[in-house]
Design a protein around this motif. Structure first.
Motif, PDB file in Angstrom:
ATOM      1  N   THR A  36      18.687  67.269  -8.697  1.00 50.70           N
ATOM      2  CA  THR A  36      18.633  68.671  -8.357  1.00 50.70           C
ATOM      3  C   THR A  36      19.837  68.395  -7.205  1.00 50.70           C
ATOM      4  O   THR A  36      20.034  67.723  -6.347  1.00 50.70           O
ATOM      5  N   HIS A  58      25.585  72.428 -15.593  1.00 54.15           N
ATOM      6  CA  HIS A  58      24.476  73.040 -15.917  1.00 54.15           C
ATOM      7  C   HIS A  58      24.209  73.183 -17.610  1.00 54.15           C
ATOM      8  O   HIS A  58      23.389  72.811 -18.142  1.00 54.15           O
ATOM      9  N   GLU A  64      20.019  69.964 -12.162  1.00 53.69           N
ATOM     10  CA  GLU A  64      19.358  71.426 -11.686  1.00 53.69           C
ATOM     11  C   GLU A  64      20.058  71.964 -10.375  1.00 53.69           C
ATOM     12  O   GLU A  64      20.186  71.148  -9.485  1.00 53.69           O
ATOM     13  N   GLN A  66      19.619  74.272  -7.053  1.00 52.89           N
ATOM     14  CA  GLN A  66      18.692  75.197  -6.214  1.00 52.89           C
ATOM     15  C   GLN A  66      19.593  75.519  -4.995  1.00 52.89           C
ATOM     16  O   GLN A  66      20.559  75.088  -4.678  1.00 52.89           O
ATOM     17  N   ASP A 100      19.449  80.495 -14.699  1.00 52.40           N
ATOM     18  CA  ASP A 100      18.240  79.987 -14.571  1.00 52.40           C
ATOM     19  C   ASP A 100      17.409  80.597 -13.373  1.00 52.40           C
ATOM     20  O   ASP A 100      18.438  80.770 -12.305  1.00 52.40           O
TER      21      ASP A 100
END
Length: 162
Positions: A36, A58, A64, A66, A100
């Motif tokens: 992440t 991605h 991921e 965040q 997302d």
């Protein structure tokens, strides 16, 4: 399945420096390791990941994205309106860019308090990451998740044995 394996390891990278794309991402792909990145979405320039690089990683999977706010704000030192804007704008930018949901905030400088947690919750964040070290995690403290800071001087073997 809603359960973590015994002794899970979650790899996170903060800020969104461009060298993630050239150094870390190739290694993560080579070893099929997921990670992440907690992105400062308002910081731009050659030293930072571009929107195109974020979209590429991605689309490839395994990474991921965040929130790490827009400008790495000292969240506990700014007004409530500014803290809300930092959290909301970063979340909205990443959600639009990747498609997302963004559910985790990595608090810049590890600074957070009940006010920041409440703002994050009201914006739809589901967890928050601190810079408090430790392998033990209370299930009820998902807005105070602990992490180990890894540097070139870190003793990885000692950390893994804790």
């Amino acid at each position: 399945e809603g359960r973590l394996p015994e002794r899970p390891v979650v790899i996170t990278f903060d800020d969104g420096a461009a060298d993630f794309y050239t150094h870390a991402w190739p290694l993560l792909k080579q070893y099929d390791v997921k990670a992440t990145i907690d992105i400062m979405t308002g910081v731009r320039g050659k030293n930072w990941l571009s929107a195109e690089q974020i979209k590429e990683m991605h689309a490839a999977g395994g990474v991921e994205f965040q929130s790490h706010t827009r400008y790495h704000a000292y969240l506990t030192r700014v007004s409530e309106a500014e803290a809300r804007d930092e959290l909301a704008a970063s979340k909205a930018y990443l959600e639009e860019l990747t498609g997302d949901p963004v559910t985790v905030i990595a608090y810049p400088f590890g600074l957070y308090n009940d006010r920041i947690i409440n703002i994050a919750k009201s914006l739809g964040y589901e967890a928050g990451m601190t810079i408090h070290a430790g392998a033990e995690q209370e299930r009820d403290d998902i807005f105070e998740l602990r992490r180990f800071l890894i540097t070139e001087h870190s003793n990885i073997e000692r950390m893994l044995s804790e």
